[in-house]
Scaffold this motif. Structure first.
Motif, PDB file in Angstrom:
ATOM      1  N   GLY A 138      71.225   3.644  84.274  1.00 35.68           N
ATOM      2  CA  GLY A 138      70.781   3.678  82.901  1.00 35.68           C
ATOM      3  C   GLY A 138      71.679   4.473  81.969  1.00 35.68           C
ATOM      4  N   THR A 139      72.500   5.362  82.534  1.00 32.09           N
ATOM      5  CA  THR A 139      73.408   6.141  81.699  1.00 32.09           C
ATOM      6  C   THR A 139      74.412   5.224  81.013  1.00 32.09           C
ATOM      7  N   LYS A 140      74.661   5.469  79.744  1.00 27.31           N
ATOM      8  CA  LYS A 140      75.628   4.664  78.990  1.00 27.31           C
ATOM      9  C   LYS A 140      76.873   5.491  78.685  1.00 27.31           C
ATOM     10  N   GLU A 242      80.820  -0.111  75.303  1.00 22.61           N
ATOM     11  CA  GLU A 242      79.805   0.630  76.028  1.00 22.61           C
ATOM     12  C   GLU A 242      79.507  -0.054  77.353  1.00 22.61           C
ATOM     13  N   ARG A 244      76.917   0.321  80.854  1.00 19.68           N
ATOM     14  CA  ARG A 244      75.716   0.959  81.390  1.00 19.68           C
ATOM     15  C   ARG A 244      75.826   1.016  82.901  1.00 19.68           C
ATOM     16  N   THR A 287      78.878  -4.296  77.449  1.00 19.95           N
ATOM     17  CA  THR A 287      78.084  -4.996  76.438  1.00 19.95           C
ATOM     18  C   THR A 287      78.508  -6.449  76.296  1.00 19.95           C
TER      19      THR A 287
END
Length: 338
Positions: A138-140, A242, A244, A287
Motif C-alpha cells: 500500500g505504500t506509494k 507513482e 504502489r 500508475t
C-alpha cells in the motif's frame, strides 16, 4: 562514454576443459550452481557468442584486447561502454522525484563515503534510500526506472585474469584499452580501482569481481552453493511516476552478498557481505500499469557507516538508530543463502 577493444597480438583459445578458468561463463555457472537460476542482470552482461560457441577465441596484447567468435573467424571487434554511473532506480521522499547519480559523487551503496556537495546541492531531499517501516503493501513512492548507461559486459575469466587491476598498473591498463590518461573514462577507471583497493567498513567483507566466475567464487565462499541470485526487473522504462507496493517477499536465509556494478572498461562488480542485512523482492505497480519486481536490501546495523553518508542526510536519522533500506539498480545482483 565508450571504450574500444583494439586488434590482438596474441590469441588464447577457450576450450571446455576441466580447469574452471577455461569454462565459458554460462557453463561454469551451471557446473557450480546447477539449481540456481541466472538472473537477467547476469544474462545481459554475457556475450551470446561466448555462451553458444565453444570455439570462441580471445586475444590479449599490449595494444589492447579483441574478441573473435565463431569457428575460427575473427570478430570485428567488441566495444564495451562505461556509463556515467547513472542510477537505475530512484525513490523519492515526500513525493519529490529522484535524480541521484553515481557520478560525480561516490557510489551511494559504498557506506564509508560522505555525500558530496554536488549530491546534496542538486538533490537535497531525494535519495535511493527509505526506512524499513515504510516497506509494506500500500505504500506509494515516486520512482523513476531508467536503463543504466553502463554497457560494459563481462570478459571471459582467462582474459580478465590476464589484465592488471591495480593502481600501480594504471598506465598499462589505460594503454591496453586505448584510454587517454586525462579523460573522463580514465578517471572513472582510477576511481573504481581505488575503491576496490581501500579497506571496507567494520564488519564488511568485500571483493571486486572482474569476471562472472570470480563473482560466483566469492559469493559461494561466503554463502555456500545453495543460493539464490536476484536482480531488479521492470517491464519497460518509464517516466517518473507513482508506484504502489503490491507485495513484499522476504528472501530466505540469514546472509547476503550484494554486488554493485562499477564504472570500468569491462564488467567489474564491488561485492560485499555485511552483517544484519536482509533482502526483499518488492512487487510494484505504476500508475500507468507498469509492473516491476525490485530488489530491496535493508541494513539493520548502520553504526559503521560514514555519519555524513547520503542516506542519513536524506532520511534525517543518525548511524545505528533505525534500519535503512534501498532499492537496487537493474544491473546489480543480490546473492542470498537458502
Amino acid at each position: 562514454m565508450e571504450f574500444h577493444f583494439l586488434p590482438i597480438f596474441t590469441f588464447l583459445s577457450l576450450a571446455l576443459v576441466a580447469s574452471h578458468a577455461a569454462l565459458p561463463s554460462e557453463v561454469y555457472w551451471k557446473s557450480v550452481l546447477p539449481n540456481t537460476l541466472m538472473p537477467k542482470a547476469v544474462k545481459d552482461l554475457l556475450h551470446p557468442e561466448w555462451m553458444e560457441d565453444k570455439s570462441t577465441s580471445v586475444g590479449v596484447g599490449k595494444g589492447g584486447v579483441n574478441v573473435g567468435a565463431g569457428k575460427g573467424k575473427q570478430g570485428g571487434g567488441t566495444n564495451v561502454g562505461v556509463g556515467k554511473g547513472g542510477v537505475s532506480v530512484g525513490t523519492s521522499q515526500k513525493g519529490k522525484p529522484v535524480y541521484v547519480g553515481v557520478s560525480p559523487g561516490p557510489v551511494p551503496f559504498l557506506y564509508k563515503y560522505a555525500a558530496t556537495e554536488n549530491q546534496l546541492h542538486d538533490n537535497p531531499n531525494v535519495a535511493l534510500f527509505f526506512l524499513e517501516k515504510d516497506m509494506h503493501v500500500g505504500t506509494k513512492m515516486n520512482l523513476h526506472f531508467i536503463k543504466s548507461t553502463n554497457a560494459a559486459t563481462f570478459l571471459p575469466h582467462m582474459v580478465a585474469k590476464s589484465i592488471p587491476f591495480a593502481s600501480d598498473k594504471i598506465p598499462d591498463i589505460l594503454n591496453r584499452f586505448s584510454v587517454k590518461p586525462n579523460s573522463v573514462e580514465a578517471e572513472a577507471m582510477k576511481k573504481t580501482i581505488k575503491e576496490c583497493e581501500e579497506p571496507g567498513i567494520t564488519g564488511e567483507e568485500k571483493y571486486c569481481a572482474t569476471s562472472l566466475e570470480s563473482m560466483i567464487d566469492f559469493s559461494t565462499s561466503k554463502l555456500g552453493k545453495n543460493v539464490q541470485a536476484m536482480s531488479t526487473e521492470v517491464e519497460k522504462e518509464t517516466q517518473l511516476q507513482e508506484y504502489r507496493i503490491a507485495g513484499v517477499k522476504k528472501m530466505a536465509g540469514g546472509d547476503t552478498v550484494i554486488c554493485h556494478k562499477q564504472s570500468y572498461a569491462y564488467a567489474v562488480f564491488y561485492c560485499h557481505k555485511t552483517h544484519n542485512t536482509k533482502a526483499y523482492m518488492i512487487s510494484l505497480k505504476g500508475t500507468d500499469g507498469t509492473a516491476a519486481k525490485a530488489v530491496a536490501v535493508c541494513h539493520k546495523d548502520t553504526s559503521a557507516w560514514n555519519p555524513k553518508h547520503l542516506a542519513f542526510q536524506v532520511l534525517k536519522v543518525t548511524p545505528g538508530t533505525v534500519p535503512i533500506c534501498h532499492f537496487l539498480p537493474e544491473d546489480h545482483i543480490v546473492w542470498v543463502s537458502n
